[in-house]
Design an enzyme around this catalytic site. Structure first.
Site, short mmCIF file in Angstrom:
data_model
loop_
_atom_site.label_atom_id
_atom_site.label_comp_id
_atom_site.label_asym_id
_atom_site.label_seq_id
_atom_site.Cartn_x
_atom_site.Cartn_y
_atom_site.Cartn_z
N GLY A 282 0.70 -1.17 -0.16
CA GLY A 282 -0.01 -0.06 0.00
C GLY A 282 0.94 1.32 0.12
NE ARG A 286 7.20 -1.52 0.40
CZ ARG A 286 8.24 -1.17 0.54
NH1 ARG A 286 9.35 -1.63 1.20
NH2 ARG A 286 8.52 0.12 -0.42
CE LYS A 305 -1.43 -8.64 8.34
NZ LYS A 305 -2.90 -8.34 9.09
CG ASP A 406 -12.23 -4.04 9.68
OD1 ASP A 406 -13.28 -4.23 8.77
OD2 ASP A 406 -11.11 -3.46 9.56
#
Length: 548
Positions: A282, A286, A305, A406
């Site tokens: 993004g 990453r 991540k 989420d």
């Protein structure tokens, strides 16, 4: 003339769009009023089976699913003829283990009232076992021309074993129509109870204030608290600190004391981590595929991540906070964090076990038709199986009193055998920016996945996770289309309040979409639990496997 109610259709279309109408030879109304539709479906509308002598054929495709706590169904009818209309009412329930014997509050035969009146059917759960049972309400109306109209209405009642306890405390009819005397005494009891707890609160507040003042003076003089040492610099209070100070950040507000122990348990030396290839990228985040060398020398494949060098301290702290949300979770359908690696002047690494899986949203999008063909053709049976895996994971989280907040396809991974694992939402805002919007409060949120109460008042509960699960099911059946793509994020709250929902995807079975729509009830208490969803989906999955 006979009306048979079979499989469910889109409730919104059912209530607001009346098509394919036939005229019967007599004039009467038979419908569900606004209060009953609001109670069962969360919509502000009336559902007519017969209106002014006109039969609603669209209603013939609708089986109304009824939550386990609603034991009474209400119907409204009235005769518009000068001559009396004879009726017969019969209620059949083939599954006697799950349900008790149904009870009508009117006689089985008689005359239809000329004025608008309501009658009810009481079908309580037995409490002996969990499951679903289909209920058939047959109404036979004899018209003046001696024509007979048969109206067969189907309901699908969900029951759980604890229902019998709930019924002993408060019946459905009492909760709908409480007597004035009970309401008066209830109000008096609430007032007395509030006054009592208010006095207790004032007393405890006064005592605590005196103790806190005494302890605070001693602590300031002696300077024994590490947090007081760090608070001497005013700027340190509002900042997130450096990478090395990140472990002191309280990621779980309910247990801040052992957060440093948790981070230390997960700490991995950077020299043991090897980055290989970038899987997702993004603006500042990453996701890598890499390896991790254990103490015994064995090498394990991991998902990593991290953020880029130009990421802010807030973004780094948010990565750690959201990545730690799955700490100490041990479930086959949950991807929990494996370790955290810190090193001076570099971004932290969050390590997860890697089993050659892909992001579920990207996988679903690749299942669509393309110039090269179809990457994978999903069957309804496979979709329901994936949904069952997710319900099992969410049941585990809720039993541990954890909320996801989420739940979406972007926060799940899938392997070649279609085994699903739920992940945290770390970096999701950066990797999937089209799924998050800011409504002027400087906070990017998954607006079109949020329950109505989470969207308006930022209230989260197991019921709000159920709403998001409904959107996730819609993603599975639509191959990861964007939900509410034509609706502006600022208009979502008003859109949902008006009763509008996502439409039924192509090739989505009616039975499955009925479960999906059930998750979007306006009242959180009317939504199913994940246990009930698991029962419904398991039953539907069993029906699918019978034809394979």
């Amino acid at each position: 003339m006979e009306i048979v109610f079979r499989s469910p259709a889109n409730p919104k279309i059912l209530i607001y769009v009346v098509t394919l109408l036939n005229v019967c030879f007599g004039s009467f109304n038979f419908y569900i009023d606004t209060n009953e539709v609001q109670r069962l479906l969360g919509l502000n509308a009336e559902l007519f089976y017969v209106r002014n002598g006109v039969i609603n054929e669209q209603a013939s495709n609708f089986i109304l699913s009824v939550p386990y706590k609603h034991n009474v169904f209400y119907f409204t009818w009235e005769s518009l003829e000068e001559k009396p209309l004879n009726y017969k009412v019969k209620v059949d329930s083939p599954e006697q283990v799950v349900l008790e014997k149904p009870v009508l509050n009117i006689s089985a035969t008689g005359l239809m009232p000329k004025g608008s009146q309501m009658f009810s059917v009481d079908i309580p759960c037995s409490g002996k076992q969990s499951g679903q049972s289909d209920i058939l309400v047959s109404v036979t109306i004899t018209l003046p021309s001696n024509n007979i109209t048969n109206i067969n209405i189907h309901r699908r009642k969900t029951c759980i074993e604890t229902d019998v306890k709930a019924n002993n405390i408060l019946s459905d009819s009492e909760s709908v129509n409480p007597g004035p005397a009970k309401m008066f005494y209830f109000a008096i009891s609430c007032a007395v109870g509030f006054l009592f707890f208010f006095l207790v609160f004032l007393t405890s507040f006064y005592i605590r204030r005196k103790k806190f003042k005494k302890v605070s003076d001693n602590n300031i003089d002696q300077s024994q608290s590490t947090f007081l040492h760090s608070s001497r610099n005013p700027t340190a209070i509002s900042s997130y600190g450096s990478f090395r100070r990140a472990p002191s950040y309280s990621l779980l507000e309910d247990r801040p004391k052992d957060i440093q122990e948790r981070i230390s348990d997960l700490t991995i030396q950077r020299c043991r981590v090897c980055l290989k290839s970038v899987l997702l990228e993004g603006t500042f985040g990453r996701v890598y595929q890499g390896t991790y060398t254990k103490d015994n020398g064995s090498v394990e494949s991991v998902l990593i991540k991290t953020v880029t060098d130009h990421a802010s301290q807030i973004q780094i702290s948010l990565l750690l906070q959201e990545g730690m949300s799955m700490y100490s979770i041990n479930h086959k359908n949950i991807l929990s964090i494996l370790g955290v690696s810190f090193e001076e002047n570099t971004a932290p690494f969050l390590l997860y076990p890697f089993r050659d899986f892909k992001n579920l949203k990207i996988f679903l999008q690749k299942c669509k038709l393309c110039s090269e063909g179809v990457a994978h053709t999903l069957t309804t049976q496979e979709i329901v199986d994936m949904a069952l895996q997710i319900t099992g994971a969410m049941l585990y989280l809720h039993k541990r009193h954890l909320l996801h907040k989420d739940l979406a396809a972007r926060n799940c991974v899938v392997d070649e055998k279609l085994k699903i694992q739920i992940t945290d939402n770390a970096l999701s805002r950066d990797l999937f920016p089209a799924d998050y919007h800011c409504l002027g409060d400087n906070e990017n949120r998954p607006i079109k996945w949020l329950a109505i109460e989470s969207l308006i008042s930022k209230t989260f509960s197991p019921q709000s996770d159920v709403w998001s699960f409904g959107v996730l099911l819609w993603e599975l059946t639509s191959l990861a289309q964007q939900p509410y793509v034509e609706i502006d994020p600022f208009e979502m709250a008003a859109y949902l309040k008006d009763g509008y929902r996502l439409t039924q995807p192509i090739n989505c079975p009616d039975e499955l979409f009925a479960v999906i729509a059930y998750c979007w009830a306006m009242n959180p208490e009317d939504r199913p639990t994940f246990l009930q969803l698991k029962v419904c989906l398991s039953e539907f999955y069993s029906q699918l496997t019978q034809y394979v």
